[in-house]
Design an enzyme around this catalytic site. Sequence first.
Site, short mmCIF file in Angstrom:
data_model
loop_
_atom_site.label_atom_id
_atom_site.label_comp_id
_atom_site.label_asym_id
_atom_site.label_seq_id
_atom_site.Cartn_x
_atom_site.Cartn_y
_atom_site.Cartn_z
N LYS A 23 0.88 -1.14 0.08
CA LYS A 23 0.08 -0.06 -0.14
C LYS A 23 0.81 1.48 0.05
O LYS A 23 1.93 1.34 0.81
CB LYS A 23 -0.94 -0.07 1.18
CG LYS A 23 -1.80 1.18 1.26
CD LYS A 23 -2.86 1.00 2.43
CE LYS A 23 -2.43 0.77 3.82
NZ LYS A 23 -3.48 0.79 4.88
N CYS A 48 -0.45 15.28 -5.85
CA CYS A 48 -0.77 14.39 -7.23
C CYS A 48 -1.86 13.59 -6.67
O CYS A 48 -1.83 12.73 -5.72
CB CYS A 48 0.48 13.77 -7.66
SG CYS A 48 0.41 12.62 -8.91
N CYS A 50 -3.23 12.16 -9.74
CA CYS A 50 -3.11 11.19 -10.99
C CYS A 50 -2.42 10.07 -10.94
O CYS A 50 -2.53 9.24 -11.94
CB CYS A 50 -3.14 12.04 -12.30
SG CYS A 50 -1.45 12.52 -12.46
N CYS A 59 2.70 17.06 -7.13
CA CYS A 59 2.22 17.19 -8.52
C CYS A 59 3.29 17.68 -9.30
O CYS A 59 4.05 18.69 -8.83
CB CYS A 59 0.86 18.19 -8.53
SG CYS A 59 0.63 18.51 -10.16
N HIS A 63 -0.30 15.51 -14.98
CA HIS A 63 -1.83 15.34 -14.97
C HIS A 63 -2.50 15.91 -16.48
O HIS A 63 -3.43 15.33 -16.92
CB HIS A 63 -2.71 15.95 -13.92
CG HIS A 63 -2.30 17.21 -13.65
ND1 HIS A 63 -1.42 18.03 -12.82
CD2 HIS A 63 -3.00 18.28 -14.06
CE1 HIS A 63 -1.74 18.88 -12.74
NE2 HIS A 63 -2.54 19.51 -13.68
FE1 FES Z 1 -0.70 14.03 -10.68
FE2 FES Z 1 -0.62 16.60 -11.07
S1 FES Z 1 -2.00 15.48 -10.12
S2 FES Z 1 1.16 15.13 -11.57
#
Ligand code: FES
Length: 81
Positions: A23, A48, A50, A59, A63
């Site tokens: 996890k 982040c 994504c 991030c 994304h």
């Molecule tokens: Fe994943 Fe921006 S939300 S790189």
Amino acid sequence: FMILTGRKGGQHVNPGIKKDQPKVVDSFTMKDIEDLMKKDKNGVVAICRCWRSKNFPLCDGSHTAFNKTCGDNVGPAVLKK
Ligand code: FES
């Protein structure tokens, strides 16, 4: 039953981050967040969501390209003072 088995194979949310771990959990103290805010020119921290960032769990803007490839609309959680 289909809902429970629907994410097998190539449909994982996480394509490759820390796959050796059962996890993935990233923890931040308030000091960690404040230190990260000081490093950013706008004083914000973007987390982040994504799972494509090269700087995960932060991030890095990946994304945008990800959304273009699949038509999704994911973006970071942005922490501000
Ligand atoms: Fe994943 Fe921006 S939300 S790189």
